[in-house]
Scaffold this motif. Structure first.
Motif, short mmCIF file in Angstrom:
data_model
loop_
_atom_site.label_atom_id
_atom_site.label_comp_id
_atom_site.label_asym_id
_atom_site.label_seq_id
_atom_site.Cartn_x
_atom_site.Cartn_y
_atom_site.Cartn_z
N PHE B 233 0.85 -1.18 0.00
CA PHE B 233 0.00 0.00 0.00
C PHE B 233 0.89 1.23 0.00
O PHE B 233 1.75 1.38 0.85
N ASN B 234 0.67 2.07 -0.98
CA ASN B 234 1.51 3.25 -1.13
C ASN B 234 0.61 4.48 -1.19
O ASN B 234 -0.27 4.56 -2.05
N ILE B 235 0.78 5.41 -0.28
CA ILE B 235 0.01 6.65 -0.38
C ILE B 235 0.95 7.83 -0.19
O ILE B 235 1.58 7.99 0.85
N GLY B 236 1.07 8.61 -1.25
CA GLY B 236 1.91 9.79 -1.20
C GLY B 236 1.05 11.03 -1.21
O GLY B 236 -0.09 11.01 -0.75
N ALA B 237 1.61 12.11 -1.77
CA ALA B 237 0.86 13.36 -1.77
C ALA B 237 -0.24 13.35 -2.82
O ALA B 237 -1.30 13.94 -2.63
N VAL B 242 -2.29 0.34 -4.66
CA VAL B 242 -2.27 -0.92 -3.93
C VAL B 242 -1.86 -2.03 -4.89
O VAL B 242 -2.22 -2.00 -6.08
N ALA B 243 -1.09 -2.99 -4.39
CA ALA B 243 -0.77 -4.17 -5.19
C ALA B 243 -0.79 -5.39 -4.30
O ALA B 243 -0.51 -5.31 -3.11
N VAL B 244 -1.16 -6.51 -4.89
CA VAL B 244 -0.99 -7.79 -4.22
C VAL B 244 0.04 -8.55 -5.02
O VAL B 244 -0.05 -8.64 -6.24
N THR B 245 1.08 -9.03 -4.32
CA THR B 245 2.15 -9.71 -5.03
C THR B 245 2.44 -11.07 -4.40
O THR B 245 2.37 -11.22 -3.18
N ALA B 246 2.71 -12.05 -5.26
CA ALA B 246 3.12 -13.37 -4.79
C ALA B 246 4.60 -13.51 -5.10
O ALA B 246 5.01 -13.40 -6.24
N ALA B 258 -4.40 -1.67 -7.94
CA ALA B 258 -5.52 -0.74 -7.86
C ALA B 258 -4.95 0.62 -7.48
O ALA B 258 -3.95 0.69 -6.76
N GLY B 259 -5.55 1.67 -7.97
CA GLY B 259 -5.03 2.99 -7.62
C GLY B 259 -5.99 4.09 -7.97
O GLY B 259 -6.92 3.92 -8.75
N ARG B 337 -11.50 1.07 0.02
CA ARG B 337 -12.11 0.48 -1.17
C ARG B 337 -11.04 -0.10 -2.10
O ARG B 337 -11.18 -1.20 -2.63
N LEU B 338 -9.96 0.65 -2.28
CA LEU B 338 -8.89 0.19 -3.17
C LEU B 338 -8.27 -1.11 -2.67
O LEU B 338 -8.00 -2.01 -3.45
N VAL B 339 -8.05 -1.19 -1.35
CA VAL B 339 -7.43 -2.40 -0.81
C VAL B 339 -8.37 -3.59 -0.98
O VAL B 339 -7.96 -4.67 -1.42
#
Lengths: 261, 563
Positions: B233-237, B242-246, B258-259, B337-339
């Motif tokens: 989860f990345n939130i900047g200015a 959001v990403a799910v990675t395996a 998602a973003g 919602r994004l997550v």
């Protein structure tokens, strides 16, 4: 996924033909070896491998050789006995796509319908670490094209073998039986069932109801998958085709449910 | 007056040709750049690890802005502001990442209108008018130009320190960027003399860093290297991604992305509006004070805000965390919602998640952390990344990997398998957007769909290519359009029009269209191949113009599949 392949003139195929670089392949010693093996191989039921249809005639000769053979690296001449020689361990170069290598061989599996889908993921990642186009950025255009094709093939192989339905269709194809997915249904009982199922999906309002239907459908899918295995192993192919048809409809119902969830 | 220390190439410089330039014998290690809405950083693989460069003021995080003073622009890399407020006089342009590639009907552009510099919209679907105040006059500029000036400074700084020419870069970009916006980023880089090897969605850069860390720990433990699922989860200015990675064995496979364009800037503006006295324009002073208060609220339950706005207007207020969270409820809801969407797209249950990684300037806001812990059902957030450096480190790793650098210790034995962040498709079935490659499809990807005509004897069909998640064409980003001609006269519904989309490993999108007639095995007219996007600036009104000109005469519908 497979429906497009069925159409002989689908664009993907036309493109495939355009983007493959057969010139180097033709110069490849592989082609000659292939002919030497032809007589022996012709005894084996190698007919109608799916990818072979789409490529040029000379490539077809490539598919004619079966499990026991040696392959030679185009770059360093290293000779490998591996069934799936996609990557040269000696000079780390990616090999051109060999259509005789089937999806099971890529994953080092026996040609069997039953397999542990969970075990594919790790092997898949190992392949991509060698074959992914991102990793050959600095290599020749030729090898970059090999990377694109090989990596796409491994991806397709993983996708095909992971799901029961596509795996069933694929293994049938390897045995020379092409499934027409769009074939109209004649069995009134099945038609009735499908209509009811679709109605039930359309009418269900909350995710609980949908999840319930989904688990029922998945149970059916499992049952028909078991029946397919039985029919396939005892070589009752007509019955196996029927099982696949059933599986197709349940799979579509599943997709519809997921869309609504 | 000194010579300006940069050269910005013409905006029309062709970027497409450069990609095929032959690689030198010794590969140049591409640098990683994380261009943030408010801050920016640059890093490079130094042969054994990632090294983050510092500017002359010893900062790793460099403020992203360009000031236009006396017609000579200067970016935040070399320029030192005497005071933070100088950024707010109108001479400085910032938040470019929010504005790049957007037309003046975009809500994000509208939300930027109360920034200290000039943003004007005419709401006709062209690029907004952006200008800086120079000697009391407005000097117009573009987001690309501002970014390019900034990137030139970054490049010069890196070249001085690395003692070599810097040309190849890996840039991080928000997940929600359309392909059109990506071309604008590439254009800005080209103007700055940089060649983009890869534009990485921010969370996927972090995923690569995580993959490296996981690989190192499994090496140490000699473990089996089993697959680990992580939510990033990345939130900047300016953006939230959001990403799910395996991840297994150094390979990070992106399962879903998602973003959206929400972030600290929205939080700041909401809070400013809340504490500003009625009928008082948002001023620079208030902006600085609010920003400071938000920072302190991450560690305090409440903060005292005292600002003298001049003209006898004073703000004196205690803001507590709960109020702050209420004021920004919508932003936090969108984060959640994004997550949720990202987890659902990845078909991952919260119980399966091994790690939750949070990065970006706003990731320390307690409410945001609480949301992530709650949705992912985790008590702890992953601790082994620096929230402000993870993206640039990942980009630098990717820069080394794509440059073909080999590390004897296996630290670069890495790979990211990307997924598409947005669906690409065409206009069909009336004004509907029909995806051909759905979002979260593994890249490289190739898929096709069959369409047919809607009128008898329809000889031409319009292929309108869009990207996004909306149901109608207008809700999506227009990427381009072209016409298929020469369809043989036949009843409607007979010709089969095959539209194939191909995304290659370098994320280039090509669209192919062919016309097939039942019975014939080859296309009746030559296959049309178009590289997307084709639209240029001002594309906002194109779809509308096409509608006015052609109505439904060149429409397509999807060929019905029997069930």
């Amino acid at each position: 996924m497979n429906k497009t392949k069925k159409l002989v003139a689908s664009i993907s195929k036309l493109l495939r033909r355009r983007t493959c670089y057969p010139s180097t392949f033709r110069c490849n010693p592989l082609a000659t070896i292939a002919f030497n093996h032809l007589s022996r191989d012709s005894l084996q039921p190698c007919s109608a491998k799916p990818l072979a249809i789409s490529v040029s005639g000379l490539r077809l000769s490539g598919r004619a050789f079966c499990s026991k053979r040696s392959s030679v690296c185009w770059n360093c001449g290293f000779s490998s006995e591996k069934a799936a020689f996609l990557f040269c361990d000696s000079c780390r170069s990616i090999q051109p796509v060999d259509d005789s290598v089937d999806y099971f061989q890529i994953f080092g599996l026996e040609n069997k319908y039953e397999l542990d889908a969970g075990s594919l993921e790790g092997k898949y990642k190992d392949w991509q670490k060698k074959l992914h186009p991102d990793l050959v950025h600095n290599k020749s255009k030729k090898e970059r094209d090999y990377a694109a094709e090989q990596s796409a093939k491994v991806t397709e192989a993983c996708r095909t073998l992971t799901k029961r339905l596509s795996r069933a269709m694929y293994i049938m194809k390897l045995n020379g039986i092409n499934i027409n997915e769009e074939e109209t249904l004649t069995d009134p009982e099945l038609l009735m069932e499908i209509m009811e199922l679709r109605e039930a999906i359309a009418e269900s309002k909350d995710s609980n109801a949908l999840n319930q239907i989904r688990s029922q459908v998945q149970e059916k899918l499992k049952q028909w998958s078991d029946s397919f295995l039985e029919a396939f192993e005892s070589q009752r192919f007509d019955e196996a085709v029927k099982c696949i048809q059933r599986m197709t409809y349940y799979e579509r119902a599943c997709e519809e449910i997921v869309k609504k969830l | 007056m000194a010579e300006p220390a940069y050269t910005v190439a013409s905006d029309s410089e062709n970027t497409g040709e450069e990609k095929s330039s032959s690689s030198p014998s010794l590969p140049e290690i591409a640098v990683g750049i994380d261009i943030g809405t408010s801050q920016c950083s640059i890093a490079v693989w130094n042969g054994s690890q990632v090294h983050i460069l510092r500017n002359t003021r010893n900062q790793k995080l460099i403020k992203s802005f360009v000031t236009f003073k006396d017609e000579v622009p200067a970016g935040g890399v070399s320029n030192q502001l005497s005071h933070e407020q100088e950024m707010l006089t109108g001479a400085a342009i910032f938040n470019m990442k929010r504005l790049i590639g957007r037309v003046d009907t975009d809500p994000v552009v509208h939300a930027s209108k109360n920034l200290p510099f000039f943003v004007q919209t005419l709401d006709i679907g062209v690029r907004p008018f952006i200008a800086a105040l120079v000697n009391n006059a407005w000097r117009s500029t573009t987001p690309e130009e501002v970014l390019a000036i900034f990137l030139v400074e970054l490049r010069l700084m890196a070249e001085t320190q690395l003692k070599r020419a810097v040309r190849n870069v890996v840039l991080t970009v928000p997940v929600s960027f359309s392909r059109f916006q990506l071309t604008r980023m590439e254009r800005a880089c080209a103007m700055a003399g940089l060649h983009v090897l890869r534009l990485m969605p921010e969370p996927t850069a972090i995923a690569l860093l995580y993959a490296q860390q996981q690989q190192m720990t499994t090496h140490e433990n000699m473990g089996s290297g089993s697959e680990r699922l992580a939510v990033i989860f990345n939130i900047g200015a300016g953006y939230c991604d959001v990403a799910v990675t395996a991840t297994a064995g150094g390979v990070s496979q992106i399962k879903s992305l998602a973003g959206n364009a929400i972030g600290g800037e929205d939080i700041l503006q909401n809070t400013m509006r809340y504490i500003a006295p009625p009928n008082k324009e948002a001023s620079g002073l208030l902006r600085v004070a609010t920003q400071d208060a938000i920072h302190r609220l991450s560690s305090q339950e409440n903060v005292q805000i005292e600002v003298d706005l001049g003209d006898g207007d004073m703000v004196s207020k205690v803001l507590d965390r709960l109020e702050f969270e209420e004021v920004n409820e919508k932003v936090f809801q969108e984060c959640e919602r994004l997550v949720v969407q990202c987890l659902r797209d990845a078909r991952v249950e919260s119980g399966d998640i091994d790690d939750v990684i949070m990065v970006g300037g706003c990731s320390c806001i307690p409410k945001v952390r609480a949301i992530l812990k709650n949705v992912c059902k985790k008590d702890e957030i992953y601790k082994d990344v620096n929230p402000l450096e993870a993206a640039v480190r990942g980009a630098a790793l990717e820069g080394a990997v794509t440059s073909g650098i080999h590390d004897p210790f296996g630290s670069l034995d890495l790979l990211t398998i990307q997924a598409t962040a947005l669906a690409v498709g065409v206009r069909a079935n009336g004004n509907k957007f029909v995806p051909v490659i759905p979002r979260n499809t593994m890249v490289p990807a190739r898929k096709d769909l069959f369409f047919t005509t809607v009128h008898d004897d329809q000889k031409e069909a319009l292929i309108v290519v869009c990207e996004g998640e909306g149901e109608t064409v207008e809700e999506n980003h227009l990427l381009g359009f072209f016409k298929i001609v020469g369809i043989p006269p036949s009843q409607k519904g007979v010709p089969e029009i095959n539209v194939c989309m191909d995304i290659d490993a370098s994320n280039a999108l090509r669209v192919f269209a062919a016309v097939l007639m039942p019975g014939s095995k080859s296309p009746v007219v030559p296959v049309v191949e178009v590289r997307m996007p084709t639209v240029d600036d001002g594309h906002g009104w194109c779809a509308q113009a096409l509608n006015v000109k052609y109505g439904s005469t060149l429409d397509l519908i999807t060929l019905q599949r029997k069930m």
